[in-house]
Design a protein around this motif. Structure first.
Motif, PDB file in Angstrom:
ATOM      1  N   ASN A   6     -14.317  25.973  36.972  1.00 18.18           N
ATOM      2  CA  ASN A   6     -13.495  25.029  36.307  1.00 18.18           C
ATOM      3  C   ASN A   6     -12.242  24.955  36.455  1.00 18.18           C
ATOM      4  O   ASN A   6     -11.799  23.420  36.560  1.00 18.18           O
ATOM      5  CB  ASN A   6     -13.895  25.181  34.699  1.00 18.18           C
ATOM      6  N   ARG A  48     -19.329  20.367  41.379  1.00 20.22           N
ATOM      7  CA  ARG A  48     -20.074  20.076  39.984  1.00 20.22           C
ATOM      8  C   ARG A  48     -21.496  20.523  40.162  1.00 20.22           C
ATOM      9  O   ARG A  48     -21.969  20.861  39.180  1.00 20.22           O
ATOM     10  CB  ARG A  48     -19.908  18.553  39.637  1.00 20.22           C
ATOM     11  N   ALA A 104     -23.128  23.188  37.870  1.00 28.05           N
ATOM     12  CA  ALA A 104     -24.456  22.918  36.967  1.00 28.05           C
ATOM     13  C   ALA A 104     -25.294  24.245  37.256  1.00 28.05           C
ATOM     14  O   ALA A 104     -26.036  24.582  36.197  1.00 28.05           O
ATOM     15  CB  ALA A 104     -24.960  21.550  37.405  1.00 28.05           C
ATOM     16  N   LEU A 119     -24.230  27.024  35.397  1.00 23.80           N
ATOM     17  CA  LEU A 119     -24.558  26.774  33.719  1.00 23.80           C
ATOM     18  C   LEU A 119     -25.967  27.162  33.562  1.00 23.80           C
ATOM     19  O   LEU A 119     -26.288  27.775  32.617  1.00 23.80           O
ATOM     20  CB  LEU A 119     -24.309  25.466  33.421  1.00 23.80           C
ATOM     21  N   SER A 155     -28.221  24.540  25.093  1.00 22.57           N
ATOM     22  CA  SER A 155     -26.732  24.078  25.009  1.00 22.57           C
ATOM     23  C   SER A 155     -26.219  24.207  26.340  1.00 22.57           C
ATOM     24  O   SER A 155     -25.688  23.382  26.916  1.00 22.57           O
ATOM     25  CB  SER A 155     -25.819  24.998  24.232  1.00 22.57           C
ATOM     26  N   SER A 156     -26.558  25.269  27.181  1.00 21.41           N
ATOM     27  CA  SER A 156     -26.191  25.504  28.398  1.00 21.41           C
ATOM     28  C   SER A 156     -26.598  24.414  29.350  1.00 21.41           C
ATOM     29  O   SER A 156     -26.103  23.722  30.257  1.00 21.41           O
ATOM     30  CB  SER A 156     -26.599  26.803  28.864  1.00 21.41           C
ATOM     31  N   CYS A 157     -27.995  24.223  29.243  1.00 20.88           N
ATOM     32  CA  CYS A 157     -28.646  23.141  30.014  1.00 20.88           C
ATOM     33  C   CYS A 157     -28.076  21.978  29.720  1.00 20.88           C
ATOM     34  O   CYS A 157     -27.980  20.978  30.757  1.00 20.88           O
ATOM     35  CB  CYS A 157     -29.924  23.232  29.649  1.00 20.88           C
ATOM     36  N   LYS A 158     -27.891  21.461  28.542  1.00 20.21           N
ATOM     37  CA  LYS A 158     -27.308  20.064  28.138  1.00 20.21           C
ATOM     38  C   LYS A 158     -25.879  20.101  28.633  1.00 20.21           C
ATOM     39  O   LYS A 158     -25.741  18.837  29.415  1.00 20.21           O
ATOM     40  CB  LYS A 158     -27.174  20.025  26.796  1.00 20.21           C
ATOM     41  N   GLU A 159     -24.950  20.944  28.931  1.00 17.40           N
ATOM     42  CA  GLU A 159     -23.739  21.172  29.539  1.00 17.40           C
ATOM     43  C   GLU A 159     -23.881  20.584  30.901  1.00 17.40           C
ATOM     44  O   GLU A 159     -23.227  20.096  31.556  1.00 17.40           O
ATOM     45  CB  GLU A 159     -23.085  22.270  29.166  1.00 17.40           C
ATOM     46  N   ALA A 160     -24.916  21.325  31.565  1.00 17.56           N
ATOM     47  CA  ALA A 160     -25.294  21.237  33.066  1.00 17.56           C
ATOM     48  C   ALA A 160     -25.530  19.781  33.194  1.00 17.56           C
ATOM     49  O   ALA A 160     -25.095  19.283  34.344  1.00 17.56           O
ATOM     50  CB  ALA A 160     -26.377  22.240  33.551  1.00 17.56           C
ATOM     51  N   THR A 195     -24.364  17.135  32.015  1.00 10.97           N
ATOM     52  CA  THR A 195     -23.065  16.400  32.011  1.00 10.97           C
ATOM     53  C   THR A 195     -22.615  16.301  33.275  1.00 10.97           C
ATOM     54  O   THR A 195     -21.816  15.448  33.445  1.00 10.97           O
ATOM     55  CB  THR A 195     -22.374  16.627  31.010  1.00 10.97           C
TER      56      THR A 195
END
Length: 172
Positions: free
Chosen positions: A68, A110, A114, A117, A135-140, A142
């Motif tokens: 990041n 990125r 992903a 994540l 939550s980790s999957c949803k962040e990935a 993005t």
């Protein structure tokens, strides 16, 4: 590293992945490159298979932090070249240019972030923390854009489906 892993020699596999990450880091033009991310992800998955979820999570969180920071530095270099650093549309336009080197770097980075994540999601799943895994999957998700391969998107959707299945939400 993969050969040693398939030969059931995780200790040697870990050494080769560590070597790949260290050599790649010295040759890469960016601070923390996608090869190092992939190697760290492979090492973390081996740690998880060896039933060492704490080591896995620690490794992945450090990897994610460094990745990041690198991504942020690339974005900063793009905004420095921008006429108006506050103009999000100009940044998005610069990133959408397929021929732009920074756009290609960030896209690959990125995609690897992903995947990292998703690896973190695996560790949460292993620890039966399904909310954190989701939550980790949803962040990935993005981090995904139209230029990425369907493999990354399919992996994210598959992992989310497995989590929902384990939560008993089969309709979703």
């Amino acid at each position: 590293g993969l050969v040693h892993y398939y030969w059931c020699r995780p200790d040697m596999a870990l050494q080769f992945f560590h070597l790949a990450a260290s050599v790649s880091h010295k040759l890469s033009p960016i601070q923390f490159d996608p090869v190092a991310l992939t190697a760290a992800g492979n090492m973390a998955q081996i740690q998880l298979l060896l039933r060492k979820p704490d080591e896995t999570m620690s490794m992945l969180e450090q990897t994610l932090k460094r990745a990041n920071e690198t991504l942020s530095n690339i974005y900063k270099s793009i905004t420095v070249n921008s006429k108006d650093p506050e103009d999000d549309e100009e940044l998005a336009s610069a990133m959408a240019d397929d021929n732009d080197e920074a756009a290609r770097k960030t896209r690959r980075l990125r995609r690897k972030i992903a995947r990292t994540l998703l690896d973190i999601g695996h560790a949460h799943f292993f620890n039966n923390n399904l909310a954190a895994a989701m939550s980790s999957c949803k962040e990935a998700m993005t981090l995904v854009d139209d230029h990425m391969t369907g493999v990354t998107v399919a992996a994210i959707w598959f992992n989310m489906a497995m989590i929902l299945h384990h939560q008993g939400k089969n309709e979703e």
